[in-house]
Design a protein around this motif. Structure first.
Motif, mmCIF file in Angstrom:
data_model
loop_
_atom_site.group_PDB
_atom_site.id
_atom_site.type_symbol
_atom_site.label_atom_id
_atom_site.label_comp_id
_atom_site.label_asym_id
_atom_site.label_seq_id
_atom_site.Cartn_x
_atom_site.Cartn_y
_atom_site.Cartn_z
ATOM 1 N N ASP A 1 31.605 36.888 9.882
ATOM 2 C CA ASP A 1 32.415 37.914 9.320
ATOM 3 C C ASP A 1 32.205 39.055 10.558
ATOM 4 O OD1 ASP A 1 32.507 36.693 6.903
ATOM 5 O OD2 ASP A 1 30.792 37.648 6.187
ATOM 6 N N HIS A 2 33.651 39.387 10.957
ATOM 7 C CA HIS A 2 33.523 40.397 12.106
ATOM 8 C C HIS A 2 34.209 41.970 11.736
ATOM 9 C CE1 HIS A 2 37.447 38.556 12.713
ATOM 10 N NE2 HIS A 2 37.652 38.973 13.704
ATOM 11 N N GLN B 1 31.691 44.043 6.294
ATOM 12 C CA GLN B 1 30.457 43.050 6.226
ATOM 13 C C GLN B 1 30.034 42.939 4.628
ATOM 14 O OE1 GLN B 1 28.432 42.181 9.060
ATOM 15 N NE2 GLN B 1 30.780 42.200 9.431
ATOM 16 N N TYR B 2 30.374 43.941 4.204
ATOM 17 C CA TYR B 2 30.228 43.652 2.424
ATOM 18 C C TYR B 2 30.967 44.668 1.798
ATOM 19 C CZ TYR B 2 27.014 47.906 2.938
ATOM 20 O OH TYR B 2 26.852 49.090 3.425
ATOM 21 N N THR C 1 32.610 44.523 18.395
ATOM 22 C CA THR C 1 31.902 43.633 17.568
ATOM 23 C C THR C 1 31.472 42.436 18.364
ATOM 24 O OG1 THR C 1 33.038 44.254 15.586
ATOM 25 C CG2 THR C 1 31.583 42.190 15.393
ATOM 26 N N SER D 1 23.704 42.064 11.613
ATOM 27 C CA SER D 1 23.355 41.352 10.264
ATOM 28 C C SER D 1 23.570 39.642 10.387
ATOM 29 C CB SER D 1 24.497 41.676 9.021
ATOM 30 O OG SER D 1 25.591 40.892 9.281
ATOM 31 N N THR E 1 26.100 39.111 13.440
ATOM 32 C CA THR E 1 27.438 39.991 13.806
ATOM 33 C C THR E 1 26.442 41.332 14.249
ATOM 34 O OG1 THR E 1 28.688 39.099 12.326
ATOM 35 C CG2 THR E 1 29.358 41.323 12.838
ATOM 36 N N HIS F 1 27.889 45.324 15.148
ATOM 37 C CA HIS F 1 28.902 46.227 15.604
ATOM 38 C C HIS F 1 28.351 47.302 16.517
ATOM 39 C CE1 HIS F 1 31.369 44.656 12.556
ATOM 40 N NE2 HIS F 1 31.070 44.875 11.647
ATOM 41 N N ALA G 1 19.770 42.100 7.461
ATOM 42 C CA ALA G 1 20.980 43.213 8.065
ATOM 43 C C ALA G 1 19.925 44.516 8.205
ATOM 44 C CB ALA G 1 21.831 43.323 6.783
ATOM 45 N N ASN H 1 24.617 36.624 9.459
ATOM 46 C CA ASN H 1 25.861 35.910 8.477
ATOM 47 C C ASN H 1 25.295 34.529 7.521
ATOM 48 O OD1 ASN H 1 28.677 36.942 9.271
ATOM 49 N ND2 ASN H 1 27.664 36.755 11.234
ATOM 50 N N TRP I 1 25.137 48.410 13.301
ATOM 51 C CA TRP I 1 25.076 47.259 12.497
ATOM 52 C C TRP I 1 24.579 46.213 13.042
ATOM 53 C CZ3 TRP I 1 24.365 46.806 7.317
ATOM 54 C CH2 TRP I 1 24.756 45.399 6.683
#
Ligand SMILES: Cc1cc2nc3c(=O)[nH]c(=O)nc-3n(C[C@H](O)[C@H](O)[C@H](O)COP(=O)(O)OP(=O)(O)OC[C@H]3O[C@@H](n4cnc5c(N)ncnc54)[C@H](O)[C@@H]3O)c2cc1C
Length: 335
Positions: free
Chosen positions: A57-58, A61-62, A194, A221, A236, A238, A209, A223, A219
């Protein structure tokens, strides 16, 4: 209301979560909707990159769910198997020190990928992909569009919805609606670099994360800690909005090098990883609007998106939903 008169037609530009929720709600209310999207798939910044044997997921994130109407939509997604709870082991890095993060907040993700809820919504919506709308104009009370790829769109529409970030809305509205153009130009959206790292084996980090308050990174995390993920270990990373915006024109290789050096200092060594890098030009930034959308009743031009409603996934979805309800009221008033 005249029951026999069909509802007005609506064109929506952008198949991110705001455009999709707007289209979905309008269809439920009986409107004919056509969406135009410049990418080859739906979901916009709520997105996932796929490589050989890995995915990451780029973008978002949630997401959180606080509004009852959004919670209802989320429950539909959970029931359909396209979203679930994510309970990562969470850390925070601040003042060069690590501490445990607050895990009491409910965090949700798309499954098996962040773009799954968007794909789920898109299934019942007519979307023309690979269509970058580069001109909009109104003639005889109808909206006309032109796409970069195919030229003039033959169909015309009663209502037009721009469900795209502020700078892109600005580019389309600048010769069309001065008051909307002014609002769009007032929003300062920032980019995000990213980096995605595909590792050959699981990395032993004390968190899944982490929020990082550092010079470059904001950030990190894992995946694979999200539900429904299979394939190789991927992380990932950021970069923060300030650093990203300052270095948005850097070439990808150099940006990647600087981010990975910074990640290494935090304990994530990506030396032997396969790296993918993405430059988000318009990642974050929002203004506060009373309604969470814009609707000009006179020319039937409207805007929705995260940037008009708090700047996150939930805000984007609600912005589209609320705009659809407002268009319905406007259409009934104008019958
Ligand atoms: C790196 C990053 C991290 C994030 N992290 C989080 C997070 O953890 N939690 C959270 O809640 N939110 C997060 N967000 C924000 C979240 O992704 C957005 O708030 C939300 O996805 C925005 O949805 P939207 O529909 O408003 O816009 P978008 O998703 O940007 O959708 C706009 C769509 O319009 C299309 N488009 C643009 N111009 C045109 C044109 N001229 N013609 C046709 N189509 C066009 C685009 O391709 C796109 O698909 C993050 C975003 C980024 C980039």
């Amino acid at each position: 209301m005249n029951e026999l008169k069909p509802k007005p037609s609506v064109a929506i530009i952008g198949a991110g979560l705001a455009g999709l929720s707007c289209a979905d709600r309008l269809q439920t209310l009986g409107f004919q909707v056509q969406v135009y999207e410049k990418s080859r798939g739906p979901s916009g910044r709520m997105s996932t990159r796929h490589g050989e044997g890995w995915s990451a997921d780029h973008g978002a994130q949630y997401f959180t769910a606080r509004d009852p109407v959004f919670i209802e939509a989320l429950n539909t997604w959970i029931k359909a198997g396209v979203a679930a709870d994510w309970n990562p082991r969470l850390s925070v890095y601040e003042g060069e020190q690590w501490r445990e993060g607050n895990s009491s907040e409910h965090r949700y993700v798309g499954i098996p990928a962040m773009n799954s809820p968007g794909q789920f919504l898109a299934k019942t919506i007519s979307i023309k992909f690979n269509q970058t709308i580069d001109k909009i104009y109104q003639q005889g009370g109808k909206w006309f569009l032109r796409s970069l790829e195919n030229g003039d769109v033959t169909q015309s529409f009663d209502y037009l919805v721009l469900a795209i970030p502020a700078p892109q809305s600005f580019a389309l509205t600048k010769l069309v609606d001065h008051s909307i153009e002014v609002i769009c130009s007032s929003v300062n959206m920032q980019g995000c670099w990213t980096a995605m790292a595909r590792l050959s084996e699981k990395v032993d980090m004390p968190f899944d994360a982490a929020f990082i308050n550092g010079e470059i990174i904001s950030w990190i995390s894992r995946n694979n800690s999200k539900p429904g993920r299979t394939g190789h270990e991927t992380w990932t990373i950021h970069a923060n909005p300030q650093w990203s915006q300052q270095w948005i024109e850097l070439d990808k290789e150099e940006s990647s090098k600087r981010i990975l050096e910074s990640a290494k200092k935090l304990g994530l060594n990506c030396q032997n990883a396969e790296i993918s890098i993405h430059r988000w030009r318009y990642a974050s930034g929002a203004i506060t609007t009373e309604m969470g959308f814009i609707l000009n009743e006179n020319n039937k031009l409207s805007l929705c998106g995260d940037w008009l409603n708090g700047g996150r996934v939930e805000g984007a979805w609600l912005s589209g939903y609320k705009l659809a309800n407002a268009i319905n009221i406007s259409a009934e008033t104008n019958l």
